[in-house]
Scaffold this active site. Structure first.
Site, PDB file in Angstrom:
ATOM      1  N   GLY A  69       0.803  -1.221   0.000  1.00 35.51           N
ATOM      2  CA  GLY A  69       0.000   0.000   0.000  1.00 35.51           C
ATOM      3  C   GLY A  69       0.830   1.263   0.000  1.00 35.51           C
ATOM      4  O   GLY A  69       2.009   1.241  -0.341  1.00 35.51           O
ATOM      5  N   SER A  70       0.198   2.361   0.418  1.00 35.51           N
ATOM      6  CA  SER A  70       0.812   3.687   0.320  1.00 35.51           C
ATOM      7  C   SER A  70       2.008   3.827   1.250  1.00 35.51           C
ATOM      8  O   SER A  70       2.014   3.321   2.367  1.00 35.51           O
ATOM      9  CB  SER A  70      -0.220   4.745   0.676  1.00 35.51           C
ATOM     10  OG  SER A  70       0.419   5.977   0.862  1.00 35.51           O
ATOM     11  N   THR A  71       3.009   4.572   0.763  1.00 35.56           N
ATOM     12  CA  THR A  71       4.195   4.851   1.585  1.00 35.56           C
ATOM     13  C   THR A  71       3.844   5.740   2.777  1.00 35.56           C
ATOM     14  O   THR A  71       4.630   5.851   3.711  1.00 35.56           O
ATOM     15  CB  THR A  71       5.291   5.565   0.766  1.00 35.56           C
ATOM     16  OG1 THR A  71       4.737   6.752   0.210  1.00 35.56           O
ATOM     17  CG2 THR A  71       5.801   4.689  -0.344  1.00 35.56           C
ATOM     18  N   VAL A  72       2.664   6.364   2.722  1.00 35.78           N
ATOM     19  CA  VAL A  72       2.210   7.164   3.853  1.00 35.78           C
ATOM     20  C   VAL A  72       2.003   6.275   5.090  1.00 35.78           C
ATOM     21  O   VAL A  72       1.965   6.746   6.222  1.00 35.78           O
ATOM     22  CB  VAL A  72       0.921   7.922   3.471  1.00 35.78           C
ATOM     23  CG1 VAL A  72       0.370   8.691   4.639  1.00 35.78           C
ATOM     24  CG2 VAL A  72       1.199   8.882   2.325  1.00 35.78           C
TER      25      VAL A  72
END
Lengths: 130, 386
Positions: A61-64
């Site tokens: 998923g997102s690197t956030v």
């Protein structure tokens, strides 16, 4: 039983394993306030990562997602340590900024939820304590 | 990984907590990916700006970092922000302020290369924003991995990045040859090709044959779409991009792409106009040429659009569009140029249920948020929209 992986983020921890067989997304997958896993694709959905030794194959998923690990730590809901098969950017960066010991290169199929584990983020050693 | 004495001191906390944390991030990533050392970078581009994406967790991290004295040490620009309601905008302003306090130039665009941050061939960079990474690597021949927000920030602070991945010559060679068996004409065709290949290939380095792009924007869109639906960070185009001559090894897998594959993608996004309530051009942010094209098409159309047209772009490009009179034309036809922002990182699902665009990247994200999407040619969008 002792498993040897690669220590990525320093620090030692001992606690109860929470094991997922599936990759885990932190952004949208773990509630930063409560530590409860909300990822609908997760096989440990509804469990809390707080105070556990969190074990899963790899992040997705997102690197956030890295910031979610940071928020978990600030809210006192972070896992005590993380064990993965493959360290990628999201979990690695998240573990560093959150100060969570991280060991990679472990065959996670050998671990089960409920096991008591001792983790050394420097030597990369994971010990199953009976 | 080998560290110089200076780097060891930084890691030990000699230069403060922020530099230490930044070094820890770089060293751990270097260890994970087998880097031999850190190398200096010329610039950084930081993602993780929109409040929709980073949320309170990101703000807390950035605030703690700023309070620890974090400052960038190389030229650093920022990704676009989100737009939302009043509360959202307050939080968004806070994020921007924190980046500014670290010394980041708040250009807030995904196309920094059309303005403030234009690297040259061979420069090492630490860029996040997958479309900008693809542009820098493929079209300019600069070198950057696909950084995440925090790792590009860490690199900006230290001024270095671990030497692995696309910083190494060997990893920049093609891993697959793509024979394009149909003539690509428009921006849309490049969107469709990129969308298809991002889905099909893995983290490959494609080498395109029979591609004759007429405009730079077409290649920009090809890379952006491939990077959105897949994880491709570098591609080569025979006769076009700077490293194509050295990109091919002896044995490389070959695949063919024809019109049929492109049509399959287009058919997924053929929502009817009555279900569309806005049009977006500018994902990645529009160039001056794209804005000029919109203005000319609207003039040909001759009557204002009934649904709003948003063109997202950078301040640098908007200033040119203003000066050249394109902005005025576009506004006359119910279009708006938006700077510093991105609709993909905004809570757009709250406002619209159907969007038309010419961008494969935007189509991919909008549909993943549950919006209906029409993916079509800019010319058709401007001429056929209600």
């Amino acid at each position: 039983m002792k498993l040897r992986g690669k220590g990525i983020v320093k620090g030692k921890a001992e606690g109860t394993a929470l094991v997922s067989r599936k990759p885990l997304s932190f952004l949208g997958g773990v509630d930063p306030e409560t530590g409860i896993i909300t990822d609908v694709e997760s096989d440990i959905r509804g469990e809390s990562v707080a105070g556990k030794i969190l074990v899963f194959p790899r992040g997705k998923g997102s690197t956030v997602g890295s910031y979610v690990l940071y928020a978990l730590a600030k809210n006192g809901k972070a896992p005590k340590a993380i064990i993965v098969e493959e360290a990628e950017t999201i979990v690695t960066v998240g573990a560093i900024i959150a100060g969570i010991p991280l060991v990679a290169g472990i065959d996670v199929s050998k671990l089960r939820s409920g096991m008591r584990l001792r983790v050394d983020g420097e030597s990369g050693e994971v010990e199953v304590v009976d | 990984m080998y560290l110089t004495k200076e780097e060891e001191l930084a890691l030990a906390g000699e230069y403060g907590y922020a530099v230490q944390k930044a070094m820890e991030i770089l060293v751990a990533l270097g260890d994970v990916y087998g880097a031999d050392r850190l190398i200096p970078i010329k610039s950084a581009q930081i993602a993780g700006v929109s409040y929709k994406n980073i949320g309170e967790a990101g703000i807390e991290f950035l605030r703690d970092f700023v309070e620890a004295g974090a400052k960038v040490s190389v030229y650093t620009t920022l990704n676009p922000a989100g737009i939302g309601d009043e509360e959202f905008m307050d939080r968004q302003a806070e994020i921007i302020k924190l980046y500014r306090r670290m010394g980041v130039d708040v250009t807030a665009t995904c196309t920094p290369y059309y303005g403030a941050n234009l690297p040259k061939f061979g420069d090492h960079l630490a860029w996040s924003e997958s479309s900008a990474v693809s542009f820098a690597n493929s079209i300019i021949g600069a070198r950057t991995n696909r950084e995440g927000g925090p790792s590009s920030l860490a690199a900006a602070i230290v001024g270095k990045t671990p030497n692995y991945g696309l910083h190494i010559n060997e990893n920049r060679k093609a891993t697959v040859v793509v024979e394009v068996e149909t003539e690509l004409k428009s921006f849309l065709d490049y969107s469709l090709l990129g969308y298809h290949l991002g889905k099909t290939l893995e983290s490959d380095v494609p080498y395109f044959r029979n591609l004759k792009p007429e405009r730079l924007d077409q290649l920009k869109e090809l890379g952006a779409s491939m990077a959105a639906t897949g994880s491709i960070a570098l591609y080569h185009v025979e006769g076009e991009t700077p490293e194509w001559k050295t990109a091919i090894r002896d044995k490389v897998e070959r695949i063919q792409v024809g019109r049929e594959e492109l049509e399959d993608i287009r058919e997924r996004f053929d929502t009817e106009w009555r279900e569309i309530d806005a049009i977006l051009i500018g994902c990645p942010h529009a160039s001056l040429m794209e804005i000029k094209e919109v203005a000319e098409l609207l003039k040909m159309r001759g009557k204002p659009l009934r649904i709003p047209l948003f063109i997202t772009t950078s301040r640098a490009v908007k200033a040119l569009a203003d000066a050249l009179g394109y902005t005025e034309v576009i506004e006359r036809y119910n279009g708006r140029l938006l700077t510093d922002v991105c609709l993909v990182v905004s809570p757009i699902r709250d406002w619209y249920s159907g969007i038309a665009t010419n961008s494969g990247k935007a189509a991919f994200y909008f549909s993943s948020f549950g919006l209906k999407v029409r993916l079509d040619d800019m010319e058709k969008l401007m001429m056929e929209a209600p």
